[in-house]
Design a protein around this motif. Structure first.
Motif, PDB file in Angstrom:
ATOM      1  N   GLY A 219       0.791  -1.163  -0.148  1.00  0.00           N
ATOM      2  CA  GLY A 219       0.151   0.119  -0.049  1.00  0.00           C
ATOM      3  C   GLY A 219       0.956   1.272   0.119  1.00  0.00           C
ATOM      4  N   THR A 220       1.876   1.256  -0.657  1.00  0.00           N
ATOM      5  CA  THR A 220       2.960   2.263  -0.593  1.00  0.00           C
ATOM      6  C   THR A 220       3.383   2.371  -2.199  1.00  0.00           C
ATOM      7  OG1 THR A 220       4.736   1.094   0.048  1.00  0.00           O
ATOM      8  CG2 THR A 220       3.586   2.043   2.063  1.00  0.00           C
ATOM      9  N   PHE A 221       4.197   3.777  -2.372  1.00  0.00           N
ATOM     10  CA  PHE A 221       4.802   3.801  -3.615  1.00  0.00           C
ATOM     11  C   PHE A 221       6.043   2.609  -3.373  1.00  0.00           C
ATOM     12  CE2 PHE A 221       3.095   8.055  -3.611  1.00  0.00           C
ATOM     13  CZ  PHE A 221       3.209   8.281  -4.844  1.00  0.00           C
ATOM     14  N   GLN A 255      -2.320   6.358 -14.155  1.00  0.00           N
ATOM     15  CA  GLN A 255      -2.908   7.380 -13.428  1.00  0.00           C
ATOM     16  C   GLN A 255      -3.057   7.087 -11.892  1.00  0.00           C
ATOM     17  OE1 GLN A 255      -5.950   9.788 -15.210  1.00  0.00           O
ATOM     18  NE2 GLN A 255      -6.975   9.333 -13.394  1.00  0.00           N
ATOM     19  N   PHE A 256      -2.148   7.872 -11.213  1.00  0.00           N
ATOM     20  CA  PHE A 256      -2.505   7.609  -9.673  1.00  0.00           C
ATOM     21  C   PHE A 256      -3.712   8.421  -9.156  1.00  0.00           C
ATOM     22  CE2 PHE A 256       2.227   7.688  -9.553  1.00  0.00           C
ATOM     23  CZ  PHE A 256       2.482   6.110 -10.001  1.00  0.00           C
ATOM     24  N   LEU A 257      -4.549   7.724  -8.476  1.00  0.00           N
ATOM     25  CA  LEU A 257      -5.572   8.674  -7.738  1.00  0.00           C
ATOM     26  C   LEU A 257      -4.621   9.652  -7.042  1.00  0.00           C
ATOM     27  CD1 LEU A 257      -7.505   6.511  -8.646  1.00  0.00           C
ATOM     28  CD2 LEU A 257      -8.607   7.014  -6.557  1.00  0.00           C
ATOM     29  N   PRO A 258      -5.125  10.903  -6.520  1.00  0.00           N
ATOM     30  CA  PRO A 258      -4.529  11.801  -5.813  1.00  0.00           C
ATOM     31  C   PRO A 258      -3.330  11.421  -4.754  1.00  0.00           C
ATOM     32  CG  PRO A 258      -6.680  12.667  -6.188  1.00  0.00           C
ATOM     33  CD  PRO A 258      -6.636  11.072  -6.576  1.00  0.00           C
ATOM     34  N   THR A 259      -2.291  11.863  -4.630  1.00  0.00           N
ATOM     35  CA  THR A 259      -1.375  11.566  -3.971  1.00  0.00           C
ATOM     36  C   THR A 259      -1.012  12.509  -2.925  1.00  0.00           C
ATOM     37  OG1 THR A 259       0.619  12.027  -5.590  1.00  0.00           O
ATOM     38  CG2 THR A 259      -0.398   9.977  -5.443  1.00  0.00           C
ATOM     39  N   GLU A 260      -1.698  13.897  -3.041  1.00  0.00           N
ATOM     40  CA  GLU A 260      -1.467  14.955  -2.164  1.00  0.00           C
ATOM     41  C   GLU A 260      -1.665  14.334  -0.888  1.00  0.00           C
ATOM     42  OE1 GLU A 260      -1.311  15.981  -6.066  1.00  0.00           O
ATOM     43  OE2 GLU A 260      -2.877  15.177  -4.986  1.00  0.00           O
ATOM     44  N   THR A 310       3.890  15.096  -1.441  1.00  0.00           N
ATOM     45  CA  THR A 310       3.313  13.689  -1.472  1.00  0.00           C
ATOM     46  C   THR A 310       2.622  13.258   0.252  1.00  0.00           C
ATOM     47  OG1 THR A 310       4.614  12.770  -3.067  1.00  0.00           O
ATOM     48  CG2 THR A 310       3.430  11.234  -2.047  1.00  0.00           C
ATOM     49  N   ASN A 311       1.418  12.666   0.078  1.00  0.00           N
ATOM     50  CA  ASN A 311       0.903  12.189   1.325  1.00  0.00           C
ATOM     51  C   ASN A 311       1.730  10.959   1.982  1.00  0.00           C
ATOM     52  OD1 ASN A 311      -0.791  11.032   3.253  1.00  0.00           O
ATOM     53  ND2 ASN A 311      -2.199  10.079   2.152  1.00  0.00           N
ATOM     54  N   VAL A 323       8.810   8.480  -4.287  1.00  0.00           N
ATOM     55  CA  VAL A 323       8.204   8.632  -5.569  1.00  0.00           C
ATOM     56  C   VAL A 323       8.984   8.850  -6.777  1.00  0.00           C
ATOM     57  CG1 VAL A 323       6.805  10.645  -6.712  1.00  0.00           C
ATOM     58  CG2 VAL A 323       6.536  10.197  -3.913  1.00  0.00           C
ATOM     59  N   ILE A 324      10.154   9.354  -6.702  1.00  0.00           N
ATOM     60  CA  ILE A 324      11.200   9.398  -7.615  1.00  0.00           C
ATOM     61  C   ILE A 324      11.465   8.107  -8.240  1.00  0.00           C
ATOM     62  CG2 ILE A 324      13.118  10.398  -8.591  1.00  0.00           C
ATOM     63  CD1 ILE A 324      11.139  12.785  -7.928  1.00  0.00           C
ATOM     64  N   GLU A 325      11.566   7.226  -7.321  1.00  0.00           N
ATOM     65  CA  GLU A 325      12.037   5.561  -7.478  1.00  0.00           C
ATOM     66  C   GLU A 325      10.971   4.989  -8.390  1.00  0.00           C
ATOM     67  OE1 GLU A 325      13.659   1.672  -5.492  1.00  0.00           O
ATOM     68  OE2 GLU A 325      12.759   3.221  -4.277  1.00  0.00           O
TER      69      GLU A 325
END
Length: 822
Positions: A219-221, A255-260, A310-311, A323-325
């Motif tokens: 459940g993570t990046f 497409q990611f759901l919002p990650t903010e 990012t959240n 996120v970058i990875e």
């Protein structure tokens, strides 16, 4: 003799004056007020420089009215005195506190600071915010809305981060350079006034929609990175993929759901952080209790503050590097780059934004929370700067949520109008990474004139396409109101289907997304359901949103840009998650009661690790939970969502006061297990039920639970039809010339059929017949399409369909065949 020493963290006079002079030069330039704001916004927040100094800038309009009071306003820095292990759920850590004064200039506070520690992949850096004591003698915090890192959520101070090193070390720079133009030294692209020399990222051929929190077991990046790295390595080595792995590939973009950052749980409506709590102090040594963020949300409940980052609940490491990875892994995927699309929410804010942002950001309440004040120049500039920092993580495209929400009253016209200028500006923001510049591929979700009555039939879904022809919009068949579980739905949608075929080349197409699947839970169980799709409600819903006939029509024949949703293709449950506040928690849960009917089977509920929290409350059977959830929904509506009145009504029923009880089926709730739960009912227990309901449902919706249940025939079929789309890219264009498309429309069956040819190579032709609903039907190609079966071959047939004679065959509901000319 006393030797003067500088404090460990201090403001450096010379560089600070240079920053102030730059700001003043911008403010006295010939630029418009908005253009000045755009420039100044780029210097707001905290920027770690190559020389080790840190530029700090805050927009502080809320302090202007307090100037005459001569408030004590100071910049507070909290630096950990020991390394922080981010894997620990809860810990108390000592920080050194430094306080210093920034320079106030108009509505801003500025400074260049020496001594702050930058965050990196290996360590957490200094935390910071602005502090002051208000007129009620209460200590207040002004947070950085443009932060690069918020490891402990939106109510905690931001973290200084070494962003330049992060960008220099990313492993997808070759891809970025190939798809970019080099930056021009004389061009200030932040104003986005001259972008004709900057390439726009090409549109993908199809999209996979993912919710980071449920799209991998972790459940993570990081969890999603591991999935794609494993798949990429397998493909490179020629190894076979598992059925669940097949569901992640065959897409040009994700497409990611919002990650903010989302809102957080509020025991009371206060600005205190639940993840960053002051536990004690001794001089300037502060003990802080750190709790690893565990918010669970579908992503659309945003407080706006921190939308540049990012959240942290989605980051196992709490580091932006995660996120970058993932983005780099997707860009370097073995079979070719997979683009990344961010889903951006700037049309509204949750009410928690009132605790976090100056009131200048907000216009007033709406059905979601608060309207945003895009018309105030500085606010508008900060919103665009938030977005610019977000896309600079390496995204290739954006999806703008709720375009119809960007409205304002125009005093010149006397009407409420749509802020199309802002929506177009979102598309024209220039991404800048290591000297490379790109304009991003853009998708708009816009159902105007929503919420006007009848909007489903009135909306054209084309307003922004007409203003920006290289953009896309969500089409009418993928928008929120689609309900494919019902009989005759495709017959009723025929007008929209024809629009897709003849003018839908700039529409996002398909049937399943985060919103439609959630809406499927709200369909009445007494509705006219298409029982050809399954024997139970969960079977019906799964096959409605992963329908072989619909998939074949969308991918193998229809114009536009197809999109799938991973929870739908893997038959994993899905709903609206929100464990993040008690104010509306019970209301939201009561409205999600249908989730238990449409998505959860008795067998799934009985799993040992399923619904552990609710089972501990006494819900041992799915039937009991369904009954209580429906009763709760009814009594919430009856009492206008006043949860105190709801608790009183429940207690009256359980205590046998029938005259005061209006809960339906109350007798069915008077079972021993249920009575134990209901007899102790009070406000805290009802709120606990709501939160645990959401948390149990969040876990059950994780696709990682269904790896062994995935149908390999179905996943192979879906992958083959995606690959077909890639081999025939001209299908994305509208029907034209000799192309044909029609339907068989009978009282008990709807069949779509047609023939298309490549405009540039007419000999490349495809034909399609798809059973979209109803009883079985015989197909004669010669009569239907004037095609001779011997001239054609089966390219793809839906699972279970075997065709011996193309001139005469039978199709059942959800079956379809795609033909190519021999």
């Amino acid at each position: 003799m006393t030797v003067a020493t500088k404090p460990a963290i201090h403001c450096v006079e010379g560089p600070t004056q240079e920053l102030l002079d730059w700001v003043q030069a911008v403010e006295h330039s010939d630029l418009t007020i908005f253009e000045k704001g755009l420039k100044i916004a780029t210097r707001l927040g905290a920027h770690y420089r190559a020389d080790g100094l840190v530029e700090i800038g805050f927009w502080t309009p809320q302090l202007m009215a307090q100037v005459m009071r001569k408030l004590e306003i100071y910049f507070e820095v909290l630096t950990p005195l020991e390394p922080i292990d981010v894997s620990v759920p809860e810990q108390v850590v000592e920080f050194r506190r430094d306080r210093l004064n920034l320079i106030q200039q108009g509505e801003f506070h500025w400074g260049v600071i020496e001594g702050m520690t930058p965050g990196t992949a290996e360590q957490l850096g200094s935390f910071y915010w602005l502090r002051y004591i208000d007129q009620n003698e209460q200590l207040q915090a002004i947070r950085d809305p443009l932060a690069h890192s918020l490891p402990y959520g939106v109510f905690a101070p931001a973290e200084l981060y070494d962003l330049d090193t992060l960008q220099k070390n990313r492993t997808d720079l070759d891809y970025i350079r190939r798809t970019s133009a080099s930056a021009l030294p004389d061009q200030d692209t932040r104003l986005a006034t001259d972008t004709h020399r900057i390439p726009r990222v090409r549109a993908p051929r199809n999209i996979l929609q993912l919710h980071i929190g449920t799209a991998s077991k972790e459940g993570t990046f990081k969890g999603l990175t591991q999935i794609y790295q494993t798949i990429s390595e397998k493909l490179a080595q020629g190894q076979a993929l598992t059925p669940i792995e097949e569901s992640y590939i065959g897409y040009d973009a994700v497409q990611f759901l919002p990650t903010e950052p989302t809102i957080e749980y509020r025991d009371e409506y206060s600005p205190e952080s639940e993840f960053f709590s002051f536990a004690g102090e001794s001089g300037d040594i502060i003990s802080i209790e750190l709790t690893k963020p565990n918010t669970q949300d579908w992503g659309y409940d945003v407080p706006i503050l921190g939308s540049s980052t990012t959240n942290s609940a989605l980051l196992s490491s709490l580091r932006p590097d995660e996120v970058i990875e993932l983005i780099s892994t997707l860009h370097n995927f073995f079979t070719g780059p997979i683009q990344v699309i961010y889903d951006l929410v700037y049309g509204h804010a949750d009410n928690q934004s009132e605790l976090l942002l100056p009131h200048q950001f907000l216009k007033g309440p709406n059905m979601y929370g608060q309207d945003l004040n895009h018309q105030l120049p500085m606010v508008r500039a900060i919103f665009l700067e938030m977005q610019r920092r977000k896309i600079n993580t390496g995204a290739d495209g954006i999806r703008v949520d709720g375009g119809q929400d960007f409205r304002f009253f125009n005093p010149l016209s006397g009407r409420v109008e749509y802020d199309d200028a802002y929506l177009l500006a979102m598309s024209d923001l220039v991404q800048e990474i290591e000297g490379c510049q790109r304009l991003l591929f853009t998708i708009y979700e816009d159902g105007r004139p929503w919420p006007q009555e009848g909007w489903e039939d009135i909306s054209t879904y084309r307003e922004l396409i007409e203003l920006k022809p290289d953009a896309y919009q969500w089409g009418p068949l993928i928008f929120a109101h689609n309900t494919p579980t019902l009989n005759g739905v495709w017959e009723k949608k025929w007008r929209r289907v024809c629009e897709v075929m003849y003018e839908g080349d700039r529409w996002i197409t398909g049937c399943a997304n985060h919103d439609t699947v959630r809406r499927g839970n709200q369909v009445s169980t007494d509705a006219d359901i298409n029982w050809n799709l399954g024997k139970t409600l969960p079977e019906v819903l799964r096959h409605a949103y992963d329908n072989p006939a619909v998939t074949l029509w969308v991918y193998g024949f229809s114009p536009g840009l197809p999109m799938d949703f991973i929870n739908a293709t893997l038959h994993a449950p899905w709903m609206f998650f929100r464990n993040t506040d008690e104010r509306y928690g019970v209301k939201v849960v009561s409205e999600e009661a249908g989730f238990l009917d449409w998505q959860i089977t008795p067998e799934l509920f009985k799993r040992k690790k399923a619904f552990p929290r609710l089972k501990s409350l006494g819900f041992k059977d799915i039937g009991e939970l369904r009954e209580f959830s429906k009763a709760l929904n009814a009594i919430m509506e009856e009492n206008d969502y006043n949860i105190s009145a709801v608790v009183a009504a429940i207690r009256n029923c359980i205590e046998g006061k029938e005259e005061a009880c209006n809960i339906p089926n109350i007798k069915s709730l008077r079972r021993p297990g249920m009575l134990r739960f209901l007899s102790k009912m009070d406000l805290d227990r009802l709120k606990q039920f709501a939160r645990w309901f959401m948390e149990d449902c969040y876990e059950i919706c994780n696709v990682g639970h269904y790896a062994t249940q995935v149908n390999p025939t179905q996943t192979a079929y879906n992958l083959s039809i995606r690959q077909f789309r890639h081999r025939y890219p001209w299908l994305r264009h509208n029907l034209s010339g000799t192309d044909r498309f029609n339907k068989i429309s009978e009282p008990e069956a709807t069949i779509f059929y047609g023939v298309r040819s490549n405009p540039e190579r007419p000999e490349e032709t495809v034909a399609m017949v798809a059973h979209m609903g109803g009883k079985a039907h015989r197909i004669q190609l010669a009569d239907l399409l004037q095609l001779e079966g011997e001239d054609w071959q089966v390219a793809i047939a839906s699972p279970g369909l075997t065709l011996k004679d193309l001139n005469d065959f039978e199709l059942q509901d959800t079956q379809a065949v795609l033909l190519t000319k021999t």
